[in-house]
Design an enzyme around this catalytic site. Structure first.
Site, PDB file in Angstrom:
ATOM      1  N   ASP A 133       9.258  39.085  34.999  1.00  0.00           N
ATOM      2  CA  ASP A 133       9.445  38.108  36.072  1.00  0.00           C
ATOM      3  C   ASP A 133       8.089  37.730  36.668  1.00  0.00           C
ATOM      4  O   ASP A 133       7.072  38.366  36.419  1.00  0.00           O
ATOM      5  CB  ASP A 133      10.445  38.589  37.132  1.00  0.00           C
ATOM      6  CG  ASP A 133       9.900  39.698  38.026  1.00  0.00           C
ATOM      7  OD1 ASP A 133       8.731  40.098  37.843  1.00  0.00           O
ATOM      8  OD2 ASP A 133      10.638  40.160  38.902  1.00  0.00           O
ATOM      9  N   ASN A 151       7.525  29.415  46.611  1.00  0.00           N
ATOM     10  CA  ASN A 151       8.603  28.679  47.287  1.00  0.00           C
ATOM     11  C   ASN A 151       8.344  28.560  48.780  1.00  0.00           C
ATOM     12  O   ASN A 151       8.517  27.489  49.387  1.00  0.00           O
ATOM     13  CB  ASN A 151       9.943  29.380  47.046  1.00  0.00           C
ATOM     14  CG  ASN A 151      10.505  29.086  45.664  1.00  0.00           C
ATOM     15  OD1 ASN A 151      10.219  28.042  45.083  1.00  0.00           O
ATOM     16  ND2 ASN A 151      11.300  30.004  45.146  1.00  0.00           N
ATOM     17  N   ASP A 183      10.231  25.207  41.135  1.00  0.00           N
ATOM     18  CA  ASP A 183      10.912  24.729  39.932  1.00  0.00           C
ATOM     19  C   ASP A 183       9.918  24.303  38.861  1.00  0.00           C
ATOM     20  O   ASP A 183      10.116  24.559  37.661  1.00  0.00           O
ATOM     21  CB  ASP A 183      11.826  23.551  40.275  1.00  0.00           C
ATOM     22  CG  ASP A 183      13.040  23.975  41.094  1.00  0.00           C
ATOM     23  OD1 ASP A 183      13.284  25.194  41.189  1.00  0.00           O
ATOM     24  OD2 ASP A 183      13.730  23.098  41.640  1.00  0.00           O
ATOM     25  N   GLU A 215      13.759  34.134  38.930  1.00  0.00           N
ATOM     26  CA  GLU A 215      12.466  34.045  38.255  1.00  0.00           C
ATOM     27  C   GLU A 215      12.305  35.098  37.168  1.00  0.00           C
ATOM     28  O   GLU A 215      11.201  35.384  36.731  1.00  0.00           O
ATOM     29  CB  GLU A 215      11.331  34.175  39.293  1.00  0.00           C
ATOM     30  CG  GLU A 215      11.206  35.537  39.951  1.00  0.00           C
ATOM     31  CD  GLU A 215      12.046  35.678  41.197  1.00  0.00           C
ATOM     32  OE1 GLU A 215      11.754  36.566  42.002  1.00  0.00           O
ATOM     33  OE2 GLU A 215      13.023  34.912  41.358  1.00  0.00           O
TER      34      GLU A 215
END
Length: 523
Positions: free
Chosen positions: A385, A393, A402, A428
């Site tokens: 990840d 974010n 994104d 993620e």
């Protein structure tokens, strides 16, 4: 509605086989009917039912709503969807489970819900084109419009078999309600509306169920209710295109009455019909309803018109036409097969990143473990990840997050082999399945992926970002005990945890023999 006097209705409402609403659904109806209902009270109620919560999150994150960001909590889903949509979804889940997996004489439970889902999908598409309509509420209302048929099958199975047999022996113009009145002393519309009243469903739902076969029977003065009845009526005509022996009649009536009842122009109705097969398949996937492959409306009508034309041909002409028809049907079958392959592929693809999704990964990994066990090989797994992804974010917004997810998939995908499978595990987190790969080979691939990502310039046209990942590596061979995907995923997850504990931006391997994690630095 007043208390029913009809003996059939009284017997049905008193039957032990009449389904009841679950406590959560009943309580939700009460809460959403109150103007002072607290948001936290509704969230808390839904959270009490883990299965319901999981279904709500699944649909909220599906193509049914197509939100740009992932919804991870009931609080967030209720906030984004709104109370009406949540209530409609909960009712949809509740009723779709009624009578499942029961064989009830001639009644086909699967076909009943398949047709109901087609009608509900049509109602939702119609409502999108009519100002002031709640698309989620109309979906649920239309899903329940023929619930009286299911209630007959559950509470009066023997007598309802007689109705179904009479219908099977009749032509397509036969009035089902009239046969029900003759043999059961009540039509399914009346039974469905009374059951809706018994369950405490809103009055607008009761009215739509009662009058959805013919809006002219309604003397409704409330404009919204009258509009809902017309919409549900038209949606049932669309469903008839897919589920009757005379699809061309339903098609012709829908085109004419959509304009007269709702003022829909021909371009709107044509666009709606063209989208039906894809939208039905999406709804079925979201609500876990098994359906037969859905054909495009244009193909259904074309085939129906071909059949009609054959009735007016001479024997020789019929033979010649049959040859052409078979060729045309073969072409249509090829198109349908191609569409089905496309739908199957879409069901296995993550909508944001374009790589395989969690569902496909689980199935593929299980297949690889079975194949590896039979062939005596080894399968390896990378689980990784993005380090500190939340910061992207929080600092730059979800659009940037994104972008990073999509860009990372392209970068990582270029660093693995063609036959390796990369999938989005969740959020993620990503996985890579490495078929026929030893633990040493897996470490080599993982190290390459880690280095390539760390060295890539993630530039979105405005900013440049440096992204790193932590990777856990695990391998299974047939000699290992309890070969299953959960074991392999669990080992990779422990290795990933170790990589993060050691500082991130690195690869760690899990050793099943020594229970040690062997760190492999990555810069």
């Amino acid at each position: 509605m007043t208390k029913p006097q009809n003996k059939t209705l009284v017997a049905i409402l008193a039957s032990a086989q009449l389904p009841t609403l679950p406590v959560v659904a009943s309580r939700l109806l009460e809460l959403t009917a109150r103007e002072d209902a607290a948001f936290t009270e509704i969230v808390g109620l839904i959270a009490q039912d883990p299965a319901l919560s999981a279904k709500l999150l699944k649909v909220a994150n599906s193509a049914f709503f197509n939100f740009p960001q992932q919804i991870v909590s009931i609080n967030q889903s209720v906030s984004l969807l709104g109370l009406n949509a949540v209530r409609s979804l909960v009712l949809s889940f509740t009723f779709l489970s009624m009578g499942r997996h029961q064989e009830i004489g001639l009644f086909r439970h699967d076909l009943f819900w398949e047709r109901s889902l087609s009608a509900a999908t049509a109602a939702r598409l119609i409502a999108e084109r009519v100002p002031g309509m709640d698309t989620d509420e109309i979906f649920t209302i239309c899903l329940l419009c023929d619930i009286g048929q299911l209630i007959f099958a559950l509470t009066l199975p023997g007598r309802y078999n007689q109705v179904l047999q009479r219908l099977a022996d009749s032509d397509v113009e036969t009035d089902q309600g009239a046969i029900e009145e003759e043999l059961l002393a009540a039509a399914h519309t009346t039974v469905g509306a009374e059951a809706a009243r018994f369950w405490g469903l809103p009055a607008i739902m009761q009215a739509a169920i009662l009058h959805h076969h013919d809006p002219k029977t309604s003397a409704e003065t409330d404009a919204q209710t009258a509009l809902t009845i017309k919409t549900v009526y038209l949606a049932n005509l669309v469903a008839g295109i897919f589920h009757t022996l005379a699809p061309e009649r339903c098609h012709r009536r829908f085109l004419a009455e959509a304009e007269s009842l709702l003022g829909l122009e021909r371009r709107e109705t044509n666009a709606l019909l063209a989208a039906m097969d894809i939208e039905i398949a999406k709804a079925a996937l979201c609500f876990d309803v098994g359906i037969h492959p859905v054909r495009p409306v244009a193909d259904i009508i074309q085939e129906a018109n071909i059949r009609l034309s054959l009735l007016h041909l001479s024997y020789e002409e019929m033979n010649r036409e049959l040859v052409r028809t078979n060729e045309e049907l073969a072409r249509l079958k090829e198109q349908l097969d191609a569409r089905n392959r496309l739908l199957e592929a879409l069901a296995n693809i993550d909508g944001l990143t374009g790589i395989s999704n969690h569902r496909f990964f689980q199935a593929f990994l299980q297949g690889e473990i079975i194949r590896t066990t039979a062939n005596g090989g080894m399968v390896s797994l990378l689980l990784f990840d993005i380090d500190h992804f939340k910061r992207f974010n929080d600092t730059h917004g979800h659009r940037t997050g994104d972008f990073i997810l999509k860009e990372l998939c392209q970068v990582a995908g270029a660093a693995i082999r063609e036959y390796d499978v990369m999938a989005r595990y969740g959020g993620e987190e990503f996985v890579v399945v490495l078929p026929d790969t030893s633990s040493e080979g897996a470490m080599t691939v993982a190290d390459r992926v880690c280095r390539v990502i760390a060295g890539h310039d993630f530039a979105d046209g405005f900013n440049h970002f440096q992204v790193t990942v932590s990777i856990g590596v695990a391998s299974l061979a047939p000699a290992d005990a309890n070969n299953d995907r959960n074991q392999l995923i669990g080992m990779a997850d422990k290795a990933l945890y170790e990589a993060k504990r050691q500082g991130r931006n690195r690869v760690c391997q899990y050793s099943a023999r020594t229970r040690r994690r062997l760190p492999f630095g990555c810069t």
